[in-house]
Motif scaffolding. Structure first.
Motif, PDB file in Angstrom:
ATOM      1  N   GLU A  99       0.839  -1.213   0.000  1.00 31.51           N
ATOM      2  CA  GLU A  99       0.000   0.000   0.000  1.00 31.51           C
ATOM      3  C   GLU A  99       0.866   1.252   0.000  1.00 31.51           C
ATOM      4  O   GLU A  99       0.568   2.246  -0.653  1.00 31.51           O
ATOM      5  N   ARG A 139       1.974   2.318  -3.386  1.00 32.99           N
ATOM      6  CA  ARG A 139       0.959   3.020  -4.167  1.00 32.99           C
ATOM      7  C   ARG A 139       0.881   4.494  -3.765  1.00 32.99           C
ATOM      8  O   ARG A 139       0.678   5.373  -4.580  1.00 32.99           O
ATOM      9  N   ASP A 140       1.071   4.749  -2.446  1.00 30.23           N
ATOM     10  CA  ASP A 140       0.908   6.117  -1.940  1.00 30.23           C
ATOM     11  C   ASP A 140       2.210   6.918  -1.916  1.00 30.23           C
ATOM     12  O   ASP A 140       2.268   7.998  -1.341  1.00 30.23           O
ATOM     13  N   CYS A 141       3.256   6.408  -2.507  1.00 30.94           N
ATOM     14  CA  CYS A 141       4.567   7.084  -2.440  1.00 30.94           C
ATOM     15  C   CYS A 141       4.460   8.513  -3.014  1.00 30.94           C
ATOM     16  O   CYS A 141       4.042   8.703  -4.156  1.00 30.94           O
ATOM     17  N   PRO A 142       4.817   9.546  -2.233  1.00 30.71           N
ATOM     18  CA  PRO A 142       4.672  10.918  -2.733  1.00 30.71           C
ATOM     19  C   PRO A 142       5.647  11.230  -3.864  1.00 30.71           C
ATOM     20  O   PRO A 142       6.803  10.766  -3.842  1.00 30.71           O
TER      21      PRO A 142
END
Ligand SMILES: Cc1ncc(COP(=O)(O)O)c(C=O)c1O
Length: 364
Positions: free
Chosen positions: A32, A35-38
């Protein structure tokens, strides 16, 4: 060692991969995070300081005592170059070389050779650690490397002996490679305590990795521990940005969770079972404290081939001769491996019986 030949993993496409001591699959929570890596994390050069502080805090050490590296490999390479390589400086005329026990992790041999350091090897394939012989070699070396549990044997240097050895080797710098420590010590607190105890000695460096018990070999995250002065020296020996931003983010989360204890306990049962199965096939198998078992003996090469024919890739060590099998973490993979081994045992027993019958007919 032929340094024009690169280390390459054997072809394992479509096979059950038990050749590289990789751990259980990582937790879904880590996926997860991917997917959320800035986007900003991708844009900037990565900064490992937060992860170094996190590791230091978990071990109750000063943040200056930690260097995050590109896998444990990078830490070993830096340490060898720092203390025994061409650029080692005043402290290290290269003549002393690297004292290690053999066999050990193949990259430790290779990094010594690449650094142009003389290798001073003490044989240790079975039984107790050869303390006297190692001390003889280690005291005049530029760097000593102790790997415990060792790869590929799985043998461990007993804790009191390890501490005594470190004291006896001082002031020679000693790199203690603890890549497989979690498989020998399941609980977090005793592992942290061991690291602190070893690091009470200023000449000691430790290597750790997330590639094994954390199941994150693809991230390429490891770290070195040592006094701030020694860590600074290692930091100067390589790239300033050895680990990608994505790997740093995932590693921080993985360390927060810790390794899966059930998996570690499972592994300690399976490696004993695996050792027995190798013995049943006529190979010698040293007691392993890691996530693999070694089989030593003339039939190892044949066994590697027979396992491959049955869809299982393991690591061959023709120079021993031997083979190393990683303990599978899932029940399905374990069932596949044990079925292949049982089948080979059956075939070999049948062959032995036939040969026995023929010999009997010949003599009657
Ligand atoms: C004893 C030992 N040390 C260090 C390493 C390095 O692991 P990594 O570079 O994946 O962290 C390995 C990998 O197999 C190993 O077996």
């Amino acid at each position: 060692m032929d340094l024009t030949q690169a280390y390459r993993r054997g072809e394992t496409e479509g096979l059950l991969r038990l050749d590289a001591n990789e751990g259980a699959p990582p937790r879904p929570e880590l996926m997860e995070l991917l997917r959320d890596c800035p986007a900003e994390a991708l844009r900037r050069y990565p900064d490992a300081r937060a992860l170094e502080r996190q590791i230091a805090e978990s071990l109750d050490l000063d943040p200056g005592c930690v260097l995050v590296t590109n896998g444990g490999d990078d830490a070993i390479d830096r340490a060898i170059r720092a203390y025994a390589g061409v650029g080692a400086g005043a402290e290290g005329s290269r003549a002393g070389g690297v004292a290690l026990h053999a066999p050990t992790f193949s990259m430790t041999h290779r990094y010594s050779a690449l650094a142009g350091a003389r290798e001073r090897a003490t044989p240790w394939l079975r039984g107790e650690f050869p303390r006297d012989r190692f001390l003889e070699q280690g005291r005049s070396a530029n760097l000593a490397v102790l790997t415990t549990p060792n790869n590929p044997t799985g043998l461990q240097i007993e804790r009191r002996l390890l501490c005594r050895l470190l004291d006896e080797l001082a002031p020679v710098p000693v790199l203690v490679d603890l890549a497989y420590l979690e498989f020998a010590m399941v609980e977090d607190a005793p592992r942290a305590e061991l690291c602190r105890e070893l690091l009470e000695r200023e000449h000691v460096l430790i290597v750790r990795t997330l590639s094994k018990a954390y199941g994150l070999a693809g991230l390429r995250v490891g770290y070195a521990l040592g006094s701030p002065a020694r860590i600074e020296r290692l930091r100067a020996q390589g790239s300033p940005f050895p680990v990608s931003a994505i790997s740093l983010i995932l590693a921080a989360k993985a360390l927060e969770f810790g390794p899966d204890r059930d998996d570690l306990r499972n592994c300690s049962r399976r490696r004993v079972d695996l050792g027995r199965r190798l013995q049943a096939l006529g190979l010698e198998s040293p007691p392993s404290s890691a996530n693999f078992a070694l089989g030593i003996g003339g039939r190892a090469e044949q066994l590697v081939e027979l396992l491959r024919e049955r869809g299982v890739a393991v690591r061959a060590f023709p120079e021993l001769p031997g083979l190393r099998i990683t303990c599978p973490s899932s029940s399905e993979d374990w069932a596949e491996l044990t079925a292949a081994l049982s089948d080979i045992e059956l075939v070999w027993n049948q062959q032995a019986n036939q040969q026995g019958d023929q010999a009997e007919r010949g003599s009657s």
